[in-house]
Write an enzyme that holds these catalytic residues in place. Sequence first.
Site, short mmCIF file in Angstrom:
data_model
loop_
_atom_site.label_atom_id
_atom_site.label_comp_id
_atom_site.label_asym_id
_atom_site.label_seq_id
_atom_site.Cartn_x
_atom_site.Cartn_y
_atom_site.Cartn_z
N ASP A 139 0.81 -1.22 0.00
CA ASP A 139 0.00 0.00 0.00
C ASP A 139 0.85 1.27 0.00
O ASP A 139 0.45 2.30 0.55
CB ASP A 139 -0.98 0.03 1.19
CG ASP A 139 -1.88 -1.19 1.19
OD1 ASP A 139 -2.34 -1.56 0.10
OD2 ASP A 139 -2.11 -1.77 2.26
N GLY A 189 1.55 2.93 -2.61
CA GLY A 189 1.12 3.78 -3.72
C GLY A 189 1.69 3.28 -5.05
O GLY A 189 1.89 4.07 -5.98
N LYS A 190 1.92 1.99 -5.15
CA LYS A 190 2.49 1.41 -6.37
C LYS A 190 1.59 1.66 -7.58
O LYS A 190 2.06 2.04 -8.65
CB LYS A 190 2.70 -0.11 -6.21
CG LYS A 190 3.75 -0.46 -5.18
CD LYS A 190 3.84 -1.96 -4.97
CE LYS A 190 2.61 -2.57 -4.33
NZ LYS A 190 2.32 -2.11 -2.97
N ASN A 228 -5.77 -10.32 -3.91
CA ASN A 228 -5.73 -9.95 -2.49
C ASN A 228 -5.26 -8.53 -2.25
O ASN A 228 -5.46 -7.99 -1.17
CB ASN A 228 -4.83 -10.93 -1.71
CG ASN A 228 -3.48 -11.14 -2.36
OD1 ASN A 228 -3.34 -11.03 -3.56
ND2 ASN A 228 -2.50 -11.46 -1.56
N ALA A 229 -4.61 -7.92 -3.24
CA ALA A 229 -4.12 -6.56 -3.01
C ALA A 229 -5.08 -5.56 -3.61
O ALA A 229 -5.96 -5.91 -4.39
CB ALA A 229 -2.77 -6.38 -3.65
N HIS A 259 -4.74 -1.84 -5.57
CA HIS A 259 -3.97 -0.71 -6.05
C HIS A 259 -4.95 0.38 -6.47
O HIS A 259 -5.78 0.15 -7.34
CB HIS A 259 -3.14 -1.08 -7.28
CG HIS A 259 -2.05 -2.05 -6.98
ND1 HIS A 259 -1.14 -2.46 -7.92
CD2 HIS A 259 -1.73 -2.69 -5.84
CE1 HIS A 259 -0.31 -3.31 -7.36
NE2 HIS A 259 -0.64 -3.48 -6.11
N THR A 274 3.01 -12.81 2.29
CA THR A 274 2.12 -13.43 1.34
C THR A 274 2.76 -14.76 0.93
O THR A 274 3.81 -15.13 1.45
CB THR A 274 1.84 -12.50 0.14
OG1 THR A 274 0.72 -13.03 -0.57
CG2 THR A 274 3.04 -12.37 -0.79
N THR A 308 -10.30 -4.42 1.57
CA THR A 308 -11.07 -4.90 2.72
C THR A 308 -11.78 -3.80 3.50
O THR A 308 -12.67 -4.08 4.28
CB THR A 308 -10.12 -5.59 3.71
OG1 THR A 308 -9.09 -4.66 4.05
CG2 THR A 308 -9.46 -6.82 3.11
N LYS A 355 2.86 10.21 -0.77
CA LYS A 355 2.03 10.73 0.32
C LYS A 355 2.74 11.71 1.25
O LYS A 355 2.42 11.80 2.43
CB LYS A 355 1.39 9.56 1.11
CG LYS A 355 0.52 8.67 0.20
CD LYS A 355 -0.35 7.71 0.95
CE LYS A 355 -1.74 8.24 1.20
NZ LYS A 355 -2.72 7.19 1.54
N VAL A 361 2.76 14.11 -4.13
CA VAL A 361 2.10 14.97 -3.14
C VAL A 361 0.58 14.94 -3.29
O VAL A 361 -0.13 15.82 -2.80
CB VAL A 361 2.63 16.44 -3.22
CG1 VAL A 361 4.05 16.51 -2.71
CG2 VAL A 361 2.52 16.99 -4.65
P1 GDP Z 1 -0.73 0.22 -3.61
O1 GDP Z 1 -1.37 -1.04 -3.13
O2 GDP Z 1 0.74 0.27 -3.30
O3 GDP Z 1 -1.00 0.52 -5.04
O4 GDP Z 1 -1.35 1.41 -2.75
P2 GDP Z 1 -2.90 1.63 -2.34
O5 GDP Z 1 -3.63 2.03 -3.55
O6 GDP Z 1 -3.40 0.47 -1.57
O7 GDP Z 1 -2.77 2.84 -1.31
C1 GDP Z 1 -2.28 4.08 -1.67
C2 GDP Z 1 -3.38 5.14 -1.47
O8 GDP Z 1 -2.80 6.42 -1.39
C3 GDP Z 1 -4.38 5.24 -2.60
O9 GDP Z 1 -5.62 5.61 -2.08
C4 GDP Z 1 -3.81 6.35 -3.48
O10 GDP Z 1 -4.80 7.03 -4.25
C5 GDP Z 1 -3.26 7.27 -2.44
N1 GDP Z 1 -2.09 8.02 -2.84
C6 GDP Z 1 -1.01 7.58 -3.57
N2 GDP Z 1 -0.07 8.54 -3.61
C7 GDP Z 1 -0.55 9.59 -2.89
C8 GDP Z 1 -0.01 10.87 -2.54
O11 GDP Z 1 1.13 11.22 -2.87
N3 GDP Z 1 -0.79 11.67 -1.75
C9 GDP Z 1 -2.02 11.30 -1.34
N4 GDP Z 1 -2.71 12.16 -0.59
N5 GDP Z 1 -2.56 10.10 -1.66
C10 GDP Z 1 -1.82 9.26 -2.41
MG MG Z 2 -2.82 -1.65 -1.81
#
Ligand code: GDP
Ligand code: MG
Length: 424
Positions: A13, A15-16, A38-39, A41, A240, A302, A332, A414
């Site tokens: 999670d 932000g991939k 299970n993941a 994105h 995992t 989830t 983030k 950001v």
């Molecule tokens: P992943 O599983 O690694 O792809 O990440 P997730 O999607 O589970 O979680 C990342 C969350 O952070 C998502 O809701 C994205 O939209 C959000 N996100 C990603 N980069 C940024 C950022 O730089 N800033 C903010 N505020 N949200 C972000």
């Molecule tokens: Mg994720």
Amino acid sequence: MSNCAIVGINWGDEGKGRIVDLITQDYDIVIRYQGGGNAGHTVVNDLGKFALHLLPSGIFRDGVVNILGNGVALDCENLWREMEDVESKGVKITPDNLKISERASLLLPWHRELDALEETRLKDQKYGSTKQGIAPFYSDKYRKKTIMAGELFYPEYLQARLKNILEWENLILENIYHAPVWSMDKILNWLEEYGGKIRPFICDTGVFLKDSIKQDKNILFEAQLGALRDLDYGIYPYTTSSNAIAAYAPVGSGLPGIKINKIIGVVKAYSTCAGEGPFVCELFGEEADKLREAGHEYGAKTGRPRRVGPIDIPATRYGVRVQNANSIALTKLDILSYLDKIPVCTRYKIKNQETEEFPFPALLNQAEPVIEYLPGWRRDISGVRSWDDLPKEARDYINYIESKIGADIHYISVGPERDAIILK
Ligand code: GDP
Ligand code: MG
């Protein structure tokens, strides 16, 4: 030809999905090489907000070919649902922009049942599974008790294999878990329905990839989960059941032996951990609640609240090493803007000894975080698009992390939107 892997450095999670969505503009092919549904994105773009589980994040880009490699856990029922959802929002999915490896093994419905049954049996020792069937699926793949997607084209061969597999699964369901068994008819119906839906997308992706390389196409490998959840290098057994690290990308994608030119490790500006397992830098109480709220840290799959903490230097440096990452995307950063001072977990203390190394899993429960603070910037940075426009405290925070983790930070995110990025 250039190729690149985008991988998670921490517990997932990071932000991939968001970084893959950004980077896909330079690539012709995006491949998911491990893991299953299970993941989650999250991708935010002009079409809306999407939580992708199995589909590669390149699905939103015109002209990009998306591949589910042989290393994934192919849950055709959930994949089909996800395809329907994405298509309902205006994205066309055809055999031209989605290709499924004939060598991807099928995650069958009993894998989900077995996953849930085992978590229930484990009670408070549970692994924190998302109950998508991943652990039973990979166990079965390695003991050769599942079928490959390409077998859907050979019904007689498939039925003969299925007969043996079914017998085995029913022995386990009945005798270990005292659960209802499956009949041949029921599984054949399921395969007819969902296998039938994805059949047009199944092909020899290895040949497609070989030709693509001849044509100098650029290839992106997309990981699911982070380094600390990798089966071999993570916090076993709270990992995992597949290899999420970049080194597995060639094997799981259909390009065994290919050298990966660029490995972008995605690091979140603070830590989160979905599910069970040791999480040394964890914050609790009000401090944790504020960070969780600020970062909207609830699971994409989830809805579970994620555990949160400051950035964890020992864990992040370890993640960079096992991923062999040579470029970092820090995500983030905007979320930390509310803090007067920013906590950083710089070291661990184990039995009164401080260490900067990430320890063997058996020691993690005894490790305590050593927290230091860096000055906050206390202003909204979500509109900033250049390094020089970042507040000095934010640049100092980034430089500090970079000096500690062993790889250069090239992207700073950001905001969740495609363009909310700063190049360093
Ligand atoms: P992943 O599983 O690694 O792809 O990440 P997730 O999607 O589970 O979680 C990342 C969350 O952070 C998502 O809701 C994205 O939209 C959000 N996100 C990603 N980069 C940024 C950022 O730089 N800033 C903010 N505020 N949200 C972000
Ligand atoms: Mg994720």
